[in-house]
Design a protein around this motif. Structure first.
Motif, PDB file in Angstrom:
ATOM      1  N   ILE A   3       0.837  -1.201   0.000  1.00  0.00           N
ATOM      2  CA  ILE A   3       0.000   0.000   0.000  1.00  0.00           C
ATOM      3  C   ILE A   3       0.873   1.254   0.000  1.00  0.00           C
ATOM      4  O   ILE A   3       0.608   2.220  -0.719  1.00  0.00           O
ATOM      5  N   TYR A   4       1.941   1.247   0.794  1.00  0.00           N
ATOM      6  CA  TYR A   4       2.835   2.404   0.841  1.00  0.00           C
ATOM      7  C   TYR A   4       3.512   2.630  -0.508  1.00  0.00           C
ATOM      8  O   TYR A   4       3.712   3.768  -0.941  1.00  0.00           O
ATOM      9  N   ILE A   5       3.870   1.537  -1.185  1.00  0.00           N
ATOM     10  CA  ILE A   5       4.502   1.660  -2.501  1.00  0.00           C
ATOM     11  C   ILE A   5       3.539   2.309  -3.486  1.00  0.00           C
ATOM     12  O   ILE A   5       3.911   3.197  -4.258  1.00  0.00           O
ATOM     13  N   LEU A 158       2.746   1.961 -14.214  1.00  0.00           N
ATOM     14  CA  LEU A 158       1.670   1.654 -13.270  1.00  0.00           C
ATOM     15  C   LEU A 158       1.117   2.930 -12.650  1.00  0.00           C
ATOM     16  O   LEU A 158      -0.098   3.081 -12.480  1.00  0.00           O
ATOM     17  N   ALA A 159       1.990   3.863 -12.311  1.00  0.00           N
ATOM     18  CA  ALA A 159       1.549   5.114 -11.706  1.00  0.00           C
ATOM     19  C   ALA A 159       0.608   5.868 -12.639  1.00  0.00           C
ATOM     20  O   ALA A 159      -0.416   6.411 -12.211  1.00  0.00           O
ATOM     21  N   TYR A 160       0.938   5.891 -13.928  1.00  0.00           N
ATOM     22  CA  TYR A 160       0.063   6.578 -14.890  1.00  0.00           C
ATOM     23  C   TYR A 160      -1.239   5.816 -15.099  1.00  0.00           C
ATOM     24  O   TYR A 160      -2.294   6.423 -15.306  1.00  0.00           O
ATOM     25  N   TRP A 161      -1.179   4.504 -15.055  1.00  0.00           N
ATOM     26  CA  TRP A 161      -2.404   3.707 -15.157  1.00  0.00           C
ATOM     27  C   TRP A 161      -3.315   4.002 -13.967  1.00  0.00           C
ATOM     28  O   TRP A 161      -4.529   4.170 -14.117  1.00  0.00           O
ATOM     29  N   ILE A 162      -2.739   4.081 -12.779  1.00  0.00           N
ATOM     30  CA  ILE A 162      -3.515   4.395 -11.580  1.00  0.00           C
ATOM     31  C   ILE A 162      -4.164   5.766 -11.708  1.00  0.00           C
ATOM     32  O   ILE A 162      -5.340   5.955 -11.362  1.00  0.00           O
ATOM     33  N   GLY A 172      -8.437  -0.490  -0.154  1.00  0.00           N
ATOM     34  CA  GLY A 172      -7.585  -0.956  -1.239  1.00  0.00           C
ATOM     35  C   GLY A 172      -7.680  -0.089  -2.478  1.00  0.00           C
ATOM     36  O   GLY A 172      -8.456   0.862  -2.550  1.00  0.00           O
ATOM     37  N   LEU A 173      -6.873  -0.429  -3.456  1.00  0.00           N
ATOM     38  CA  LEU A 173      -6.845   0.276  -4.737  1.00  0.00           C
ATOM     39  C   LEU A 173      -7.622  -0.525  -5.770  1.00  0.00           C
ATOM     40  O   LEU A 173      -7.413  -1.730  -5.922  1.00  0.00           O
ATOM     41  N   HIS A 174      -8.518   0.144  -6.475  1.00  0.00           N
ATOM     42  CA  HIS A 174      -9.309  -0.495  -7.526  1.00  0.00           C
ATOM     43  C   HIS A 174      -8.821   0.002  -8.877  1.00  0.00           C
ATOM     44  O   HIS A 174      -8.711   1.199  -9.108  1.00  0.00           O
ATOM     45  N   LEU A 175      -8.511  -0.934  -9.783  1.00  0.00           N
ATOM     46  CA  LEU A 175      -8.124  -0.596 -11.148  1.00  0.00           C
ATOM     47  C   LEU A 175      -9.194  -1.105 -12.108  1.00  0.00           C
ATOM     48  O   LEU A 175      -9.594  -2.268 -12.039  1.00  0.00           O
ATOM     49  N   ASN A 176      -9.647  -0.236 -12.987  1.00  0.00           N
ATOM     50  CA  ASN A 176     -10.699  -0.595 -13.935  1.00  0.00           C
ATOM     51  C   ASN A 176     -10.133  -1.495 -15.032  1.00  0.00           C
ATOM     52  O   ASN A 176      -9.321  -1.067 -15.842  1.00  0.00           O
TER      53      ASN A 176
END
Length: 201
Positions: A3-5, A158-162, A172-176
């Motif tokens: 999560i921190y990453i 990944l950062a740009y995708w997020i 948590g983190l949700h990715l479409n």
């Protein structure tokens, strides 16, 4: 730790947004075949493109004999959304025609009478985008996840995708990933798991 990453990645995008990643000077509107062939996608834009294409980015090719162009758009433009759009737009400035203007569109949902706005840009059709068209689209012109995504997706990508398709849900983190097949989603899952294992080492 994971999560921190992820939070660090999101924070880094805010810092990245103050930087320019131009790989060359903006070109004139009409380019010769030689000029087009010399244009390339250099680091770190090559990593960023991967993340954008997993989200709202698209590659368009009108026919097999044509070159491809990158298209990116956003809707529901709150201030921070617009700032991020401008950042992405600046990254692709070298690949736009000299007199290009951002395209804006608004429409009203008849069911709710709510007004929505969208904004987008498209690059010139260039050979350097053909690679990404071949990676991310099937022969049926359907957007896919490349089989070798584990080799393509980096922490920056990944950062740009997020930033494009990520949201915080519960803790948590949700990715479409709704437009991808189950097999492709599993491939992405393995890619992310392996990425965080490598980062944690």
């Amino acid at each position: 730790r994971v999560i921190y990453i992820i939070l660090d990645l999101i924070t880094s995008i805010s810092l990245i947004s103050t930087q320019n990643y131009y790989t060359s000077e903006p070109k004139k509107k009409r380019l010769s075949k030689l000029e087009r062939s010399k244009m390339s996608i250099e680091y770190p834009l090559n990593e960023i493109v991967i993340g954008l294409l997993l989200g709202a980015g698209h590659i368009q090719r009108r026919s097999l004999n044509d070159n491809s162009r990158f298209i990116y758009g956003q809707s529901s433009l709150r201030k921070h959304h617009f700032n991020y759009f401008n950042h992405v737009f600046e990254l692709f400035q070298p690949y736009l025609s000299e007199d290009f203007k951002i395209k804006e569109r608004s429409f009203i949902d008849k069911r709710t009478t709510q007004k929505y706005c969208s904004i987008n840009f498209a690059t010139l059709s260039l050979p350097c985008f053909n690679l990404y068209r071949n990676l991310f689209y099937s022969s049926e012109k359907i957007k896919i996840v490349p089989a070798n995504i584990q080799k393509l997706l980096t922490p920056r990508g990944l950062a740009y995708w997020i930033m494009v398709d990520g949201s915080i849900q519960n803790k948590g983190l949700h990715l479409n990933t709704y437009n991808f097949t189950n097999e492709e989603v599993l491939n992405l899952k393995r890619t992310l798991e392996n990425m965080f294992v490598d980062i944690a080492k």
